[in-house]
Structure formats: structure tokens, C-alpha cells
Design a protein around this motif. Sequence first.
Motif, PDB file in Angstrom:
ATOM      1  N   ARG A 177       0.844  -1.172   0.000  1.00  0.00           N
ATOM      2  CA  ARG A 177       0.000   0.000   0.000  1.00  0.00           C
ATOM      3  C   ARG A 177       0.889   1.235   0.000  1.00  0.00           C
ATOM      4  NH1 ARG A 177      -4.108   1.652   4.945  1.00  0.00           N
ATOM      5  NH2 ARG A 177      -5.262   3.250   3.822  1.00  0.00           N
TER       6      ARG A 177
ATOM      7  N   HIS B 246      -3.484   0.822  -3.354  1.00  0.00           N
ATOM      8  CA  HIS B 246      -3.658  -0.026  -2.185  1.00  0.00           C
ATOM      9  C   HIS B 246      -4.114  -1.407  -2.654  1.00  0.00           C
ATOM     10  CE1 HIS B 246      -5.728  -0.587   2.017  1.00  0.00           C
ATOM     11  NE2 HIS B 246      -4.836  -1.518   1.750  1.00  0.00           N
TER      12      HIS B 246
ATOM     13  N   ILE C 280      -5.441  -4.934  -2.071  1.00  0.00           N
ATOM     14  CA  ILE C 280      -6.139  -5.752  -1.066  1.00  0.00           C
ATOM     15  C   ILE C 280      -6.488  -7.072  -1.736  1.00  0.00           C
ATOM     16  CG2 ILE C 280      -8.191  -5.987   0.386  1.00  0.00           C
ATOM     17  CD1 ILE C 280      -8.225  -2.982   0.730  1.00  0.00           C
TER      18      ILE C 280
ATOM     19  N   TYR D  39      -8.369  -9.674  -1.742  1.00  0.00           N
ATOM     20  CA  TYR D  39      -9.603 -10.348  -1.330  1.00  0.00           C
ATOM     21  C   TYR D  39     -10.170 -11.116  -2.518  1.00  0.00           C
ATOM     22  CZ  TYR D  39     -14.498 -11.088  -0.118  1.00  0.00           C
ATOM     23  OH  TYR D  39     -15.725 -11.666   0.112  1.00  0.00           O
TER      24      TYR D  39
ATOM     25  N   ILE E 120      -9.208 -13.442   2.380  1.00  0.00           N
ATOM     26  CA  ILE E 120      -8.184 -12.415   2.145  1.00  0.00           C
ATOM     27  C   ILE E 120      -6.826 -13.103   2.303  1.00  0.00           C
ATOM     28  CG2 ILE E 120      -7.174 -10.257   2.954  1.00  0.00           C
ATOM     29  CD1 ILE E 120      -9.902  -9.613   4.247  1.00  0.00           C
ATOM     30  N   TYR E 121      -5.996 -13.007   1.280  1.00  0.00           N
ATOM     31  CA  TYR E 121      -4.636 -13.537   1.414  1.00  0.00           C
ATOM     32  C   TYR E 121      -3.803 -12.508   2.168  1.00  0.00           C
ATOM     33  CZ  TYR E 121      -6.309 -17.077  -1.684  1.00  0.00           C
ATOM     34  OH  TYR E 121      -7.056 -18.102  -2.207  1.00  0.00           O
ATOM     35  N   ALA E 122      -3.157 -12.966   3.234  1.00  0.00           N
ATOM     36  CA  ALA E 122      -2.415 -12.035   4.087  1.00  0.00           C
ATOM     37  C   ALA E 122      -1.270 -11.403   3.304  1.00  0.00           C
ATOM     38  CB  ALA E 122      -1.876 -12.787   5.299  1.00  0.00           C
ATOM     39  N   PRO E 123      -1.105 -10.085   3.427  1.00  0.00           N
ATOM     40  CA  PRO E 123      -0.014  -9.438   2.696  1.00  0.00           C
ATOM     41  C   PRO E 123       1.333  -9.674   3.368  1.00  0.00           C
ATOM     42  CG  PRO E 123      -1.237  -7.832   3.988  1.00  0.00           C
ATOM     43  CD  PRO E 123      -1.937  -9.138   4.171  1.00  0.00           C
TER      44      PRO E 123
ATOM     45  N   TYR F  64      -7.919   1.112  -5.139  1.00  0.00           N
ATOM     46  CA  TYR F  64      -7.850  -0.260  -4.629  1.00  0.00           C
ATOM     47  C   TYR F  64      -7.558  -1.201  -5.797  1.00  0.00           C
ATOM     48  CZ  TYR F  64     -10.153   1.349  -0.355  1.00  0.00           C
ATOM     49  OH  TYR F  64     -10.462   1.994   0.808  1.00  0.00           O
ATOM     50  N   VAL F  65      -6.743  -2.202  -5.517  1.00  0.00           N
ATOM     51  CA  VAL F  65      -6.474  -3.208  -6.542  1.00  0.00           C
ATOM     52  C   VAL F  65      -6.675  -4.582  -5.922  1.00  0.00           C
ATOM     53  CG1 VAL F  65      -4.828  -4.102  -8.217  1.00  0.00           C
ATOM     54  CG2 VAL F  65      -4.743  -1.693  -7.600  1.00  0.00           C
ATOM     55  N   ALA F  66      -7.535  -5.378  -6.565  1.00  0.00           N
ATOM     56  CA  ALA F  66      -7.783  -6.751  -6.086  1.00  0.00           C
ATOM     57  C   ALA F  66      -7.219  -7.714  -7.122  1.00  0.00           C
ATOM     58  CB  ALA F  66      -9.276  -6.982  -5.898  1.00  0.00           C
TER      59      ALA F  66
END
Lengths: 437, 569
Positions: free
Chosen positions: B42, B47, B49, B51, B58-61, B122-124
Motif C-alpha cells: 500500500r 492499495h 487488497i 480479497y 483475504i490472502y495475508a499481505p 484499490y487493486v484486487a
Amino acid sequence: MKPHKITLYVYNVGFGDCFLLCFHYQRGGDRYVLIDFGTTAAPKGFSKERGSRLLADIAEDIRIRCGKAGLTAVVATHRHRDHISGFATSKDGKGPGDIIRNLKPKVVIQPWTEDPKAPVDALSPVQDPGRAQAFLQSLQDMQRVAEAIVQAAAPSNRSWLGKELRSRLAFLGEDNLANESAVKNLMTMGLKQYYVYFQSRSGLERLLPGVKVHVLGPPTLRQSDAIRSQRSRDPDEFWHFHRYWGFQARAAEHEMRAVKLFQAETLSVENAPVEMRWFCHRVRAIRGEQLLNIVRELDRQLNNTSLILLFETGGKRLLFPGDAQIENWSYALEKLHEEGKLDLLAGVDLYKVGHHGSLNATPKSLWSLFEKRGGEDKPERLKTVLSTLPGKHGSERTGTEVPRKKLVEALRQESELFSTNAMKVRDGLCKVIEIPL
Amino acid sequence: MRTRRLTIVAEDPSLQVGSGDQRRILTAEVEIPYEELAEGPRGHRVHVIDYDSTSDTIYAPLPAEAYANGQDPFLNPTNETILNNPNFHAQNVYAVVMRTLARFERALGRRVEWSFGGHQIYVAPHAFSDANAFYSDRDRALLFGYFPAAEGNQMIFTCLSHDVIVHEVTHALLDGLRQRYTDPSSPDQAAFHEGFADVVALLSAFSIPEVVRAALESKRGVPQSVSRSLLTKEALRKSVLLGLALQLGSELSGVRGEALRRSVQLRPGVEWLQDPFYCQAHRRGEIFVAAMMNAFVEVLSNGLATLGDVNGKGALDRGRVVQECADTAERLLNICIRAIDYCPPTDLRFGDFLSALITSDQEIVPDDSRYRFRDAIRANFQAFGIAPASGQVASGAWEPPVDESQRLDYTGVHFEALRQHHDEVFRFLWQNRGILKVFPDAYTKVLSVRPCSRVGPDGFILEETVAEYYQVLTLKARELKRLKIEKPANMPEDLEIKLYGGGALIFDEYGHLKYHVRNRIDNRNLQQERLQSLWDSGYFDQGFNSGQRFSALHLARMVRWPLGYAGRG
């Protein structure tokens, strides 16, 4: 020999289609053609109990009306549940499809896309077996997508989709599920099966003396190629379509399984850092909309396999286009224009409104052709028949509601409209429309 | 400016080099602006995320420390890491989005805002199981889908495709620069977003030397020198352009279709613009891409012709060819991006963009004799029937804002305020509304005021202020006569319609107006064409769902029903 009168029985199936056409002959009795028999939502005002036996009641009514003559023909315009669910049989042999089967239709007429032999039969209306096979595979892929989405949207799986969206996904998705029992029954119930296409024989030539039945859709791949080569600049376009639905079928099945992609550390949305939560909720909402868009698109595409039949007898023309959409109609209109045969449509006396009154199924270019449109004082005014149930398909917010208000308004102003939505429970199962010849 | 280097997938995982056990997915280290990253990654503009709505996970960063002090946690990644580590996927989207953003900011000489008003998009990277990827302004997001490959158990991740990421982020950046380009308008405007995003994606790919090297690779491996016969315009079109377009095909055609391949193979012709196939928004952009990429090949071929042979044997050093290709792509990309500032803010036509491109480039590179970019662009657009919208036929550049006989009124307009405040620009516009022919009855709003410092290839700095205003007029169809506009046949008299207009105002370093690029709200021909096109497309019947417009456009690009054809309603 020719008929002296036609009676049209318009069954109130809620959201779906079911029409029984009777051609009355002075000598030779009455001949009955059943066009579609399906529903996905019971008519308004029906109790749950009454709704659950609706199809059986209608099948019984059809049996009584046909009497000893039985059914001359069954027409299934396309594979959607709201058009064929009534043909499903049951193990005890008392299902609505069993009753229809026992009326021993002489022919069953379906679009060429339902022909089980289409891919391998050299005489079938396709350019090459490989493409036909791929096309039919794509139709099946669409149904795989629908099945996966219906399961993915089940309440136990994604509670966050919300009640309204879930019900819309279920409604559209279920309409597109493979109807194995009905399909199997349709494939085997007639003495003869006809899989027809634009300007092919209808199969009714000898069975309905004095009646000419024009098949105006759907076109075949080969017919489409001829006209598309003037428009398309990409010979591989067909294969993109085919690949896309293959990918989407696999993607939807993965959606249904909902397994994690990676063996990696994960967080749950509820326990995620605050700044992530808003976005996760947004992605869920987007996903819901995406699923709805996909299922809508495949619904629209399967509608385009619809038969379009025009019955012509005694100076009267009755048009039954199933749920055909703009692509199907564009082909028919252009070819008829090229051949100088648009008069066929100009003189239509009765129009079964396409796809329950959605706007795309009654193109302006078709509606404006009907010369018998007009106000109440118009001689021999056009009759229109709409089988529909509002609030089930599309939404007013996006201008996709079915039936489309603008269209219903035009139908009311310029034709003698009968809509099943106007029927009360006390009106019985069907409306009877007499058409003297 | 301090920068950092991060590893990304150079094109997509199907582009691999080496053989046997050594075969690996081609990666590249790219330079992006430095910032201390938080978990995600981020940064100040992006940012990530991770998900996945399909598995509701949610994959942990990675912890922020992994990126501390400019570290690259994924230097020389294995294929296994590239394909199966979600944290690498997160890094890949972050780096490609930031690289594209930095490229836009460098070309325009200023910060570029997102259209939604916030600072971080936001980027997923694994938003859903779906053969789709898109930008959603409403959700302030870029969303990338994934889907199982046709064979085997491997997933296809759109977040690992450089082309797909750049395409989507370009939609977001263009939406920030010109908010009204997503309004219902002509087929050209609807097509422009797709076409422009494709051009930026292609040129960005060519600006990565590793990708060009791979495109030049033959079955016999990578040659050390390249024969001049392989560097003609036609040969380059087949090798470099088509090579890349075909690489982008395969599995990812499930998301992108094969628009790039079609664009590259489209032969020049003035007839395409009228062809019904190319009148559909999702196809029309291909003409724009074809014109631009043909110009790229022409300039590249001219540039290569000036390079010396290796040992005088009629061949060029491969390294120089690769570098020349990357440099040409980079320069053309800058030219394209800068042109946006010189485009009218509403109802864009391809001809407007051409004039904008010529004018903006002329301002910063007055002498184009070395590379002749402008000649090549003009000629190749002309070959596809696209003429400059400007009245200056010879150059194609925009005309000065007013006649020599007229003088603009700068009374009470303060230079510093003009560079910053919407109200000051509006004051200038209002007091010159007569001379600038601004339609007084329409609702008028200054959308943006942006001071810029652009640096030319020779180090020359150009200071400008770019402002854009927008006008809207709501009236009944029967009132169109007032503007001498004929309503489409059969359009109901009382149908409510909106007409749009507006202009870009380019002020020089002294605050004087240099250009006024506009589409007038009372431009009879333009408005009539627009209304007819919208009426024919059924827009007034079905409305316009702006929520997922890019997603819908991509779907239309992919799925064309094979029976019959999509005619007009």
C-alpha cells in the motif's frame, strides 16, 4: 381442404409460454398444435398448492380439449425452462409431460440447435461438423455456467449476496438449467422429429392442409456465415465465442466449489483490518452484479436459438417468435427484405409478443412493419398476445424490466392487446381467442 | 527523483525463455517511484487488497519490512513463486500500476488524479473466478479475475498479465483526465477508451527490452545480429508487432479477445470507419490502434535505418535494435499521453485526438525532423481515413484561439490564481464568453485546472496550465429546432435529451490563452450525428448503466452470438 376457423388458447402459466392452436376443418375435424409449455413462476394470486399443480392442470385441460384427435404437433421454440418445463415426465407416468406424450403428437418441431445428430450428420444445416460441435458445446457450457451460478448463489453458500439478488440469480439461472427430462421427452415423443431453421420445411406441410407454415428463425451457422461475411472482419470470431463460454464454464464451476487458490496465510473479512473491510464488501457486491450480468447474457444468447414460426391460412397470419432476440430477427428481416418478402410480416394479424414483452425481442424495425397496427377504429386491427408476469425479469432502474413499460404502452395503443397478466384466478386456466377465416 | 526496482512478469506467464529445466517465465525489473510501503503493498496512490470473493478469503499481505529500504522480496523468482505465491501477484499489480501512473505523470509534467476523488486506488489481484478484469470508478478499484486453464490444473491469473493490467489502469487514468469520455456519445468516443488503453498497453510492453528481445526470437534462438531485410516496415510489422500480439493470445484471449492481433493485421483503408463491423464501439477502437501501431513501426523502421551495420555486413546489432524499439515506444507513448490535455473534454472523435497529438507534440518538440513522428502519425491516420479535426489542413494542428483582430480580456484575471482556482478560470471564460463563443444558456462548470511542467527530449521545459470546462443543456426533443438541430426521425417530441459541450483551455507560461480546443454545444452537425447515433443504438430505449460500463464493454468484445447478427433495433 383448408381450415375455416382458428382458435387460440392462451394459457396463463405465470412467467412462461403455453399456446394451443386449433385449426378447425369442415371435414377432417380439428387439428391441434401446442406451442411451448413451461413456466418458472406461478401466476399472481395462485396459492402454493394451486401453483404446484399448475402444469398438471394445464396438461389435463389440453388433453380434454384435444380429445380423441390428440395432438397434431408439438413445437418447443427453445430450451429454456419457461418454455419446456411442462414436457418433463415423472416416474409414476402422471407428469404433465406424460399427459402430453399420451396425446401422441405426430411431429415434434424444434430448432436445429436441439438436433442430437447435428454435429455428425452431413446433411445437417451446418458448414462443418467441427464448428457445429463447438457451437452446441458452447450452449451446454452456458448451461454449466447457469447451473454453477444457481448453486453458488444458494443461501447456504453466499449469504452476503442478499435476498433480492439471490432471487434474481436463481430465477434467471434456473430458467437456463438443462431440462433433461423435458428434453428427452421432446426427443422421443413424436412419431417424427423435425429440427428446423430459417426457410426450412416446417414438418407441418401435410398435417395442416391449407396452412402454410414459414420458418423464419433461427438461422444456421452456414446461413449466418453468408450474411456475416459482409460484416465481420474476423474469421476467428466464432472461436472467441466458443472459448469464452468454455472459460466461463470452468470459472463458474470453480466459483461453485469456492476453494482457496493458494496454500497461504489468510484472513477472514470479519477480522480483517478496518481499511480492508469496506473494499471487501464492495467486491462482494460487484461479484453479485457480475454473476447477474453473466447469467443475463447467457439467457439472452439462448433466447436467440428460438424458433420463429409464421402460420398463414385463409388470408390470416399468426406470428409466434418464441423468445427470439435482435440477432435472430435481424437475420430474418434482412433476408426477407433481400428476397422482397417483407409483405409476409407486414400482413400479420396476430403477434405473440416476443420474450414476454422484453424490448429487444420486438425490434422497432419489426413493429413498424406491421400494417394492421393502429387505433381502435382500425379495420382488422392487429391482435397481440402477451404471456408475462411483471417483477420477475430485469429491472426498471436499468430499463430492462419485462414486460417493458414502453412496449406495453405501444401494444395497447396500436393493437388489441391481451396479456395473461390481466387474468384473475377466477378466469380459469386460459383465454380463448377466436380467429374466423 | 528517488526510485526503486521491483520484479514483475514481463508480459504474461505464457512468455517463457530457455529450454528444458532452465525454462522460466520471462520477468523484468522495472523502475518505479520510491516510497516506504505499508502492508498490501500500500503506497500513496495504490492499495492492493488481496480479497477473493469466490472463496471469501483475504490472502495475508507481506509485512511492510519486506519492502523496507527499497528491497525487492521477489528478486529472480522461480516459476513456482510466480504462479503460486499471492504476495508476488500483489507486488506485480502494484508495480505495473505504479509504473503506468509514473509514465503518465512524467509525460504530462504533473500529478494525475483518479477520477473518483480519492488518492489511492484499490487493486484486487484475485477478485473473483471469472474470465474478466476491469476498472470500476464507482468502487475506486481495479479488479482482476482468474479462471482455470483449458487443460491441466493451472489457473490463468489476469493479474499476471502486463497487458491486462496496463489496459485497465489506463482506463482509470484516462477517466481521471477526461471524466466525460464515458458519457454516451458517438461510436468514436466509446471506442476511444478501449483503443487508447490498448495503445498504451502495447507501447508499454515494447518499452520493456526483455519483451522486444523475446518478440525478435526465432525458433533457432536469439540472433546476435539482425539482417536489415528484417527491419523494413513490413517485416517489423510481422515480426515485432504480430509476434507480441500472438504472444498475448492463447489463454488470455479469454479476457482480452484478439483485438490486438486484429488491429495489427488490419490493412490500411479509408473504408473501415464506415464498415458496420467497425461501427460497434468495442470494435472501432481497433482502427485507432492499427493507425497508431503502424505509425510506431514506420518511425522505428526509419530510426533503425540510421544505425550503422555490424562489421559492415548489412546487419544490425540485436542489442541496438532492441534498445531503439524500446526508446521509440517510450517516446510515442509520451506523445500519446500528452495529447490528452489538448483534446476536447466531451464528444471526442479520432480526428480531435489527431489534431491534439500534433499540436501538443509541436509545442514541446518544435523540430521533428530527426524522427518524424508527426509525419508518420499523420500519414498512418490518413491511411485509415482519419483526418485532423483542425481547420489547418497542412499541419493538422489546432488553430489559435481567436482571430488576430480580436483581443481576449484579461482584466482582473490573476496569473497565479488562474493556475490554481476553478473560479478564476471561470471568470476568464465568462468575461470572454462572446469572443470564445461559449454558449451562455448552458450549465457551465470548470472541471479541472492543472499547471504542468513538461520536459522535452532535448531537456527543454514547457510550462503550461491546462483547464477544462464542460457544458450541459437539457431540453425536449421539440426544442432542438432552436439550435437548428433536427431530431432523429420517430423520436418523440417530448423526449428529454442532454446536449454536452466544453473546451480545454491551454494557457502559456504567462497566463495567456494559447489554445481553446472545444466542441461547441451548439455545433449542429456534431450534435445531430451524436443524437442519431444514440437513437440508432437504442440508448434512449434502454438507458445507460454506468456502474459497470468497462466490464460490459469487455463482455461485448468477447461474446458475439454466432447466429444472425446484431442489427439495429
